[in-house]
Every structure is written in structure tokens, then in C-alpha cells.
Design a protein around this motif. Structure first.
Motif, PDB file in Angstrom:
ATOM      1  N   HIS A 132       0.855  -1.190   0.000  1.00 26.39           N
ATOM      2  CA  HIS A 132       0.000   0.000   0.000  1.00 26.39           C
ATOM      3  C   HIS A 132       0.884   1.230   0.000  1.00 26.39           C
ATOM      4  N   GLU A 136      -0.225   8.474   4.439  1.00 27.44           N
ATOM      5  CA  GLU A 136      -0.708   8.764   5.788  1.00 27.44           C
ATOM      6  C   GLU A 136       0.305   8.404   6.872  1.00 27.44           C
ATOM      7  N   SER A 173      -5.259  -0.793  -3.557  1.00 31.04           N
ATOM      8  CA  SER A 173      -3.840  -0.437  -3.630  1.00 31.04           C
ATOM      9  C   SER A 173      -3.412  -0.208  -5.073  1.00 31.04           C
ATOM     10  N   ASP A 176      -4.432   3.239  -5.966  1.00 29.61           N
ATOM     11  CA  ASP A 176      -3.515   4.224  -5.377  1.00 29.61           C
ATOM     12  C   ASP A 176      -2.240   4.360  -6.205  1.00 29.61           C
ATOM     13  N   LYS A 298      -4.358   2.643   7.280  1.00 28.69           N
ATOM     14  CA  LYS A 298      -4.041   2.140   5.942  1.00 28.69           C
ATOM     15  C   LYS A 298      -3.719   0.668   6.006  1.00 28.69           C
ATOM     16  N   SER A 321      -9.331   2.819   4.742  1.00 27.92           N
ATOM     17  CA  SER A 321      -8.032   2.145   4.849  1.00 27.92           C
ATOM     18  C   SER A 321      -7.557   1.604   3.514  1.00 27.92           C
TER      19      SER A 321
END
Length: 454
Positions: A132, A136, A173, A176, A298, A321
Motif C-alpha cells: 500500500h 498517511e 492499492s 492508489d 491504511k 483504509s
């Protein structure tokens, strides 16, 4: 669509990770690499894991067929690994030194915030593994190191590895990574597997009194404080939940902060910090629990979700998360929430509604049948062999029993060969070459005339 067959020939793999499963702060990311590495080793592939040293750890050892080499600390491990890779490649390429016969077919660069920069040595033979993104989490490292780390993760690494294969563990993920600029066509998703719970732990009784469990490393971004706050809030409510107890499985450098927080909340008699425990003890605690809470800021996937699910224990976690949106099917195998207040309400709901709790737990337990480390390793091997053959893989990849790259849940698996521009064809005869030359001269004269009239 039919799935393409694998390219043969994968014989050695180098794994890079800043920790291994024996490290005091090791967690799901390290378990993922070790379990898959062990499966690859069992299939006849030579697997080496390069990682950091820690007190009491030997410099070299073999665990489940994986050769582990340790050097450096939390940050110097990256420097030592890069030097070792450079010497390895020079020795193999020029036949010099003790490493002249050691050259991995594929290298897996595990990016836990920072990459090992293996691309600088091995080029496109590198697969970048990202559980991930750490946006954060970087603030915990301090204002300067945090900014540098986020720059490396969000800017430098995507640019450096733009022509490499990526692997991640969940669809959130993968999204992201795309947001950071990684090409979606180069991202394969290989989900976590699962270690089967000891049989004797599955037959144990559920606790007579309500018990909430947290299975996690004790570090800031896991936000265990939210679980403490939830239990404290439920104890204050009228009517409350008599006998409510919180079990916390796991350890980490944040532990004392959590112990102090529990004391300030008046929970010293209602919380048990178990620390690191053996596998059987862990599963006995999970079997006794009613609800599992994973309040992480996360998560790449959330291995603890499916570990608790083996015991019919549903999980409540945060939608934001990322990875928990994949490991939890909201309203089916567990519940996703958006705030601490909603977390408290949902924990209360499951503790007081036995029918709903049992329904979610049963479906969560059934879903665990989809996951195994053998299947995950087979999927990873498909990706590694594609990279070894000069291809890239994208989409959600599953293992298979017939030696092919598979697709799960209807997702397409695309293996795209890296396109090489073919050399211009040479005319076959002197006459053809003369015609080609005259045609070229004519085109040049036409271009000059057009430029004269413009």
C-alpha cells in the motif's frame, strides 16, 4: 478469452525486503513474501531474501527453503543491498569474484515506503511489490524525513520504475498506484494467501462473555486507540455490555503508549495485551472472540481479516483504509465504517445481535476457502515468469493448477510483450536497392521544393 501459457526457464529469484518474519516488527508484508518465497523454493526455484539484521538474528540462515541474507539496519539495509546487488551483477556479467555464477532471473523489490532501487542494477528484470502507499504514515517519521520519503515514494520511484512490472495485493492499492502515475497496464494484483488455523483451535468454545479482539502490530498507523475508545464508550453507555473485554494480539514500539491510554480510559481490567504469541495461542484467542476490530489508517489487504474469519469472527474496519474494502465484503463478511462514532455503534450492534454476528461470521468463514499461499505463489510465479520472458501482466491474477495465468472474478489478464521496433528491411537485389535509392532521392527533392515555396 484463453489464458496464455507461461514462459519456461525461471530458476532463481532475489527478494528484497527491509524486514523478515523473524523481525520484532515484522508483520503481514513480511509474511506475504516469506510464504510465497517458501512455495517458490518448494517448486525448485532458488530463492534468496536480502533483508536487515536485528538483535539475535544470524547473518545467514535458511527458512522453509528460502536463503536469508541479513545486513544493515532499518535504513542502511537499502545501502548494503544495493552494494551487494551491484557486486553480484558485475561478478556475474564479467565472470569475476565469488558471485560470478549468481545472477537472479527476476528481482522482487518490496517497497515499504522506500524502494531498494534494484532497477538501477537489474533493469526490467525487477518487479516492484507494493502492499500500500504510505502517504498517511510518513508524518510519523518527522517533517524532514517524512517529506523526503513521500517524495521518493510518490515521485522518484514511479518515474524510475515506469518500465517495470508492479505487483500489489488489492484492487484499492492498485488504484492508489495509478494515482501516483504508475501505468495500470503494468500493475498485477496477487492477493494474500492464508495459513490454515490449527485444527484443535477451531473446535474450542466461544467465550461466554463478549470479547472483542484486535490482531495487529502496535504502531501508530494501526490506530489501536480507536478500539480502546470504542470499548470505553460501550462501557459508559446505559445499558452497557456486561463483561465486555478487549484482547490485543501483537506487539510493537507503540505498546507502552497504548497501555498508558488504556489506563487513562479506566480499561486496565478490561484489556489484555497478549504481545507476540505462538500460532496456536493466537488462534485460540481468535476462536473465543465475538468480533474482530481492525481500525488501521491504511492496509494493503488485511491478513488479520481472513485469519479471524477462519473462526467465524467478522471484522469491522475503516473503509478509508483501502485494502479492507477488498478483504471485507461490506455487509456480507464484515462491516466497513467511516468514523470512530460509527465504529462504536457497529461494534455494539454485532455484540448485541447474535443472529447478524453469526451470519456475517459464517459467510466470512466460507470465503476463506478462496485463499491459500499455494494459489498466491502460483499467481506470483505467473507474473515472474512473464517478466522473465519479456512481458508484463495486469489485472487480478489467480493461481491455477494447469500452469497458465488465470483471471479471477472475470477480470482480464493481459500479457503485453514489450514492443521492439523491427529493423528496416534491406532490399533483396541490387536492382531493388537502386530503385529504393532513386525513390529516396525523389522524396528529398520534393521536400526541398515544398520548403522553397513556403
Amino acid at each position: 478469452m484463453s489464458a496464455p501459457t507461461r514462459e519456461p526457464g525461471l530458476s532463481s529469484v532475489l527478494l528484497l525486503c527491509w524486514r523478515d518474519t523473524g523481525h520484532p516488527q515484522g508483520g503481514g508484508s513480511e509474511a506475504y513474501l516469506q510464504r510465497i518465497g517458501a512455495q517458490l523454493a518448494a517448486s525448485g526455484i532458488a530463492v534468496t531474501l536480502r533483508t536487515a539484521r536485528y538483535p539475535g538474528a544470524p547473518r545467514r540462515e535458511v527458512i522453509d527453503g528460502v536463503r536469508i541474507d541479513r545486513a544493515g539496519g532499518p535504513y542502511s539495509v537499502y545501502v548494503w543491498a544495493l552494494l551487494a546487488m551491484a557486486l553480484n551483477e558485475l561478478g556475474a556479467r564479467f565472470g569475476l569474484g565469488p558471485l560470478r555464477r549468481v545472477r537472479p532471473d527476476v528481482v522482487v523489490d518490496t517497497q515499504n515506503g522506500l524502494p531498494f532501487l534494484a532497477r538501477l542494477v537489474y533493469g526490467r528484470r525487477v518487479v516492484v511489490l507494493v502492499h500500500h502507499c504510505h502517504r498517511e504514515q510518513w508524518p510519523v517519521a518527522g517533517p524532514v524525513l517524512g517529506r523526503i520519503g513521500w517524495y521518493v515514494e510518490s515521485m522518484l520511484s514511479p518515474r524510475l520504475n515506469r518500465r517495470n512490472q508492479y505487483v500489489t495485493v488489492s484492487l484499492p492499492s492498485a488504484r492508489d498506484l495509478v494515482a501516483l502515475g504508475v501505468d495500470n497496464e503494468r500493475i498485477a494484483v496477487v492477493r494474500n494467501g492464508l495459513d490454515e488455523a490449527p485444527a484443535q483451535s477451531l473446535s474450542g468454545p466461544r467465550s461466554a462473555a463478549p470479547r472483542v479482539v484486535v490482531l495487529s502490530r502496535l504502531v501508530p498507523h494501526k490506530q489501536i486507540e480507536d478500539a480502546l475508545e470504542a470499548v470505553a464508550a460501550l462501557r459508559r453507555r446505559n445499558p452497557g455490555i456486561p463483561g465486555l473485554h478487549l484482547d490485543i494480539l501483537g506487539d510493537g514500539w507503540w505498546r507502552q503508549r497504548l497501555v498508558d491510554r488504556a489506563r487513562r480510559l479506566g480499561l486496565s481490567d478490561a484489556v489484555t495485551f497478549h504481545g507476540h504469541v505462538d500460532d496456536l495461542t493466537k488462534h485460540h484467542v481468535l476462536q473465543a472472540a465475538w468480533v474482530h476490530v481492525l481500525p488501521s489508517r491504511k492496509e494493503g489487504w488485511g491478513l488479520a481479516v481472513v485469519e479471524a474469519a477462519q473462526h467465524g469472527v467478522p471484522t469491522i474496519g475503516y473503509r478509508s483504509s483501502g485494502g479492507l474494502s477488498d478483504s471485507i465484503v461490506d455487509g456480507v463478511t464484515g462491516i466497513l465504517v467511516d468514523s470512530v462514532a460509527e465504529l462504536v455503534d457497529r461494534v455494539e450492534q454485532l455484540l448485541t445481535d447474535a443472529t447478524l454476528r453469526d451470519q456475517l461470521g459464517a459467510k466470512a468463514q466460507t470465503r476463506t476457502g478462496e485463499f491459500s499461499w499455494a494459489q498466491s505463489a502460483d499467481a506470483m510465479r505467473s507474473v515472474l515468469e512473464a517478466v522473465h520472458g519479456g512481458d508484463v501482466v495486469s489485472g487480478l491474477v489467480s493461481g491455477s493448477v494447469n500452469g497458465t495465468v488465470g483471471a479471477r472474478n472475470g477480470a482480464a489478464i493481459r500479457r503485453s510483450p514489450r514492443r521492439r521496433r523491427p529493423p528496416p528491411a534491406s532490399p533483396a537485389t541490387p536492382h531493388a536497392r537502386a530503385l529504393s535509392l532513386r525513390a529516396g532521392q525523389t522524396r528529398r527533392r520534393q521536400c526541398r521544393r515544398r520548403s522553397d515555396t513556403e
